[in-house]
Scaffold this motif. Structure first.
Motif, PDB file in Angstrom:
ATOM      1  N   ILE A   1     -51.059  14.103   0.483  1.00 48.34           N
ATOM      2  CA  ILE A   1     -51.025  12.973   0.758  1.00 48.34           C
ATOM      3  C   ILE A   1     -50.281  12.012  -0.826  1.00 48.34           C
ATOM      4  N   LEU A   2     -50.216  12.992  -1.700  1.00 47.83           N
ATOM      5  CA  LEU A   2     -49.311  12.479  -2.699  1.00 47.83           C
ATOM      6  C   LEU A   2     -48.023  12.866  -2.758  1.00 47.83           C
ATOM      7  N   PRO A   3     -47.265  11.965  -3.704  1.00 48.58           N
ATOM      8  CA  PRO A   3     -45.933  12.437  -3.781  1.00 48.58           C
ATOM      9  C   PRO A   3     -45.931  13.352  -4.334  1.00 48.58           C
ATOM     10  N   SER A   4     -44.136  14.120  -3.727  1.00 49.46           N
ATOM     11  CA  SER A   4     -43.995  14.611  -5.259  1.00 49.46           C
ATOM     12  C   SER A   4     -44.110  14.417  -6.655  1.00 49.46           C
ATOM     13  N   PRO A   5     -44.139  15.559  -7.090  1.00 50.25           N
ATOM     14  CA  PRO A   5     -44.144  15.437  -8.682  1.00 50.25           C
ATOM     15  C   PRO A   5     -42.721  14.097  -9.203  1.00 50.25           C
ATOM     16  N   ARG A   6     -41.981  14.519  -8.556  1.00 50.69           N
ATOM     17  CA  ARG A   6     -41.322  13.983  -9.437  1.00 50.69           C
ATOM     18  C   ARG A   6     -40.507  12.805  -8.681  1.00 50.69           C
ATOM     19  N   LYS A   7     -41.599  12.184  -7.328  1.00 46.76           N
ATOM     20  CA  LYS A   7     -41.663  10.871  -6.837  1.00 46.76           C
ATOM     21  C   LYS A   7     -42.557  10.225  -8.515  1.00 46.76           C
ATOM     22  N   LEU A   8     -43.773  10.969  -8.125  1.00 43.54           N
ATOM     23  CA  LEU A   8     -44.861  10.167  -9.339  1.00 43.54           C
ATOM     24  C   LEU A   8     -44.372  10.051 -10.596  1.00 43.54           C
ATOM     25  N   ALA A   9     -43.351  11.090 -11.043  1.00 37.70           N
ATOM     26  CA  ALA A   9     -42.946  10.707 -12.243  1.00 37.70           C
ATOM     27  C   ALA A   9     -41.976   9.695 -12.866  1.00 37.70           C
ATOM     28  N   PHE A  10     -41.229   9.783 -11.505  1.00 38.79           N
ATOM     29  CA  PHE A  10     -40.390   7.900 -11.366  1.00 38.79           C
ATOM     30  C   PHE A  10     -41.299   7.233 -10.989  1.00 38.79           C
ATOM     31  N   TYR A  11     -42.700   6.818 -10.749  1.00 39.58           N
ATOM     32  CA  TYR A  11     -43.611   5.721 -10.055  1.00 39.58           C
ATOM     33  C   TYR A  11     -44.010   5.729 -11.222  1.00 39.58           C
ATOM     34  N   GLY A  12     -44.390   6.879 -12.478  1.00 35.97           N
ATOM     35  CA  GLY A  12     -45.411   6.165 -13.216  1.00 35.97           C
ATOM     36  C   GLY A  12     -44.506   5.803 -14.272  1.00 35.97           C
ATOM     37  N   LEU A  13     -43.291   5.843 -14.224  1.00 37.71           N
ATOM     38  CA  LEU A  13     -41.681   5.111 -15.408  1.00 37.71           C
ATOM     39  C   LEU A  13     -42.208   4.251 -15.383  1.00 37.71           C
ATOM     40  N   LEU A  14     -41.886   3.857 -14.310  1.00 36.32           N
ATOM     41  CA  LEU A  14     -42.055   1.862 -13.257  1.00 36.32           C
ATOM     42  C   LEU A  14     -42.465   1.490 -13.745  1.00 36.32           C
ATOM     43  N   GLY A  15     -44.182   1.940 -13.744  1.00 46.22           N
ATOM     44  CA  GLY A  15     -45.239   1.572 -13.769  1.00 46.22           C
ATOM     45  C   GLY A  15     -45.618   0.697 -14.966  1.00 46.22           C
ATOM     46  N   ALA A  16     -44.818   2.011 -16.492  1.00 43.82           N
ATOM     47  CA  ALA A  16     -44.957   1.995 -17.723  1.00 43.82           C
ATOM     48  C   ALA A  16     -43.698   1.211 -18.507  1.00 43.82           C
ATOM     49  N   MET A  17     -42.879   0.699 -17.179  1.00 40.33           N
ATOM     50  CA  MET A  17     -41.456  -0.237 -18.191  1.00 40.33           C
ATOM     51  C   MET A  17     -42.596  -1.716 -17.774  1.00 40.33           C
ATOM     52  N   ALA A  18     -42.892  -1.824 -16.771  1.00 41.88           N
ATOM     53  CA  ALA A  18     -43.936  -3.231 -16.300  1.00 41.88           C
ATOM     54  C   ALA A  18     -44.665  -3.261 -17.446  1.00 41.88           C
ATOM     55  N   VAL A  19     -45.441  -2.194 -17.443  1.00 43.19           N
ATOM     56  CA  VAL A  19     -46.855  -2.397 -18.510  1.00 43.19           C
ATOM     57  C   VAL A  19     -46.068  -3.043 -19.970  1.00 43.19           C
TER      58      VAL A  19
END
Length: 159
Positions: free
Chosen positions: A78-96
């Motif tokens: 169910i989880l996205p690939s590690p590459r996608k997870l890193a992208f979404y995490g970076l995007l979220g961190a930039m929003a924070v």
């Protein structure tokens, strides 16, 4: 000389019974004792409490390491690939840290997911088409070899 502590006297013990018949008049009076109450009544001020505890029967499963890994595989799919997870995490961190406004980060993340799913669907369709063509080609070769005689070359048809 008097001591500061009040002196306690040992409780009097009843007299031993005398031999011979005794009537109610000759019998020594028995000391009045309060009726014995259950300990619950004494502790609760004379009220009897009934405590009920529910014990539900819950089966405790026996889990082996193999069970844990076989259960974990579908959960990780169910989880996205590690590459996608890193992208979404970076995007979220930039929003924070407010490097990107949060509505823009949400829009970029959603657009990335939509585009990725569309590309995956196209690749699956292309792969299925290639497999169908290959299966049809092999089936055509099998039909052609069945028409020829096993012992000799194929004869051209005469018109």
């Amino acid at each position: 000389m008097t001591s500061p502590d009040p002196q306690t006297q040992p409780p009097q013990q009843p007299a031993p019974p005398q031999a011979g018949p005794q009537t109610a008049e000759t019998r020594p009076p028995e000391p009045q004792q309060p009726p014995t109450e259950p300990p619950e009544e004494k502790r609760t001020g004379g009220k009897l409490l009934h405590l009920h505890t529910a014990h539900a029967r819950v089966p405790i499963p026996y889990v082996t390491p193999g069970d844990m890994f076989s259960t974990a595989r579908p959960a990780t799919s169910i989880l996205p690939s590690p590459r996608k997870l890193a992208f979404y995490g970076l995007l979220g961190a930039m929003a924070v840290v407010e490097a990107v406004e949060w509505p823009i980060a949400v829009a970029v993340g959603a657009a990335t997911e939509v585009i990725t799913r569309e590309q995956a669907a196209r690749q699956r369709a292309e792969h299925a088409r290639i497999e169908r063509d290959r299966a049809a080609g092999e089936q055509g070769r099998q039909v052609a070899t069945e028409r020829t005689e096993p012992g000799g070359p194929a004869q051209p048809a005469m018109a």
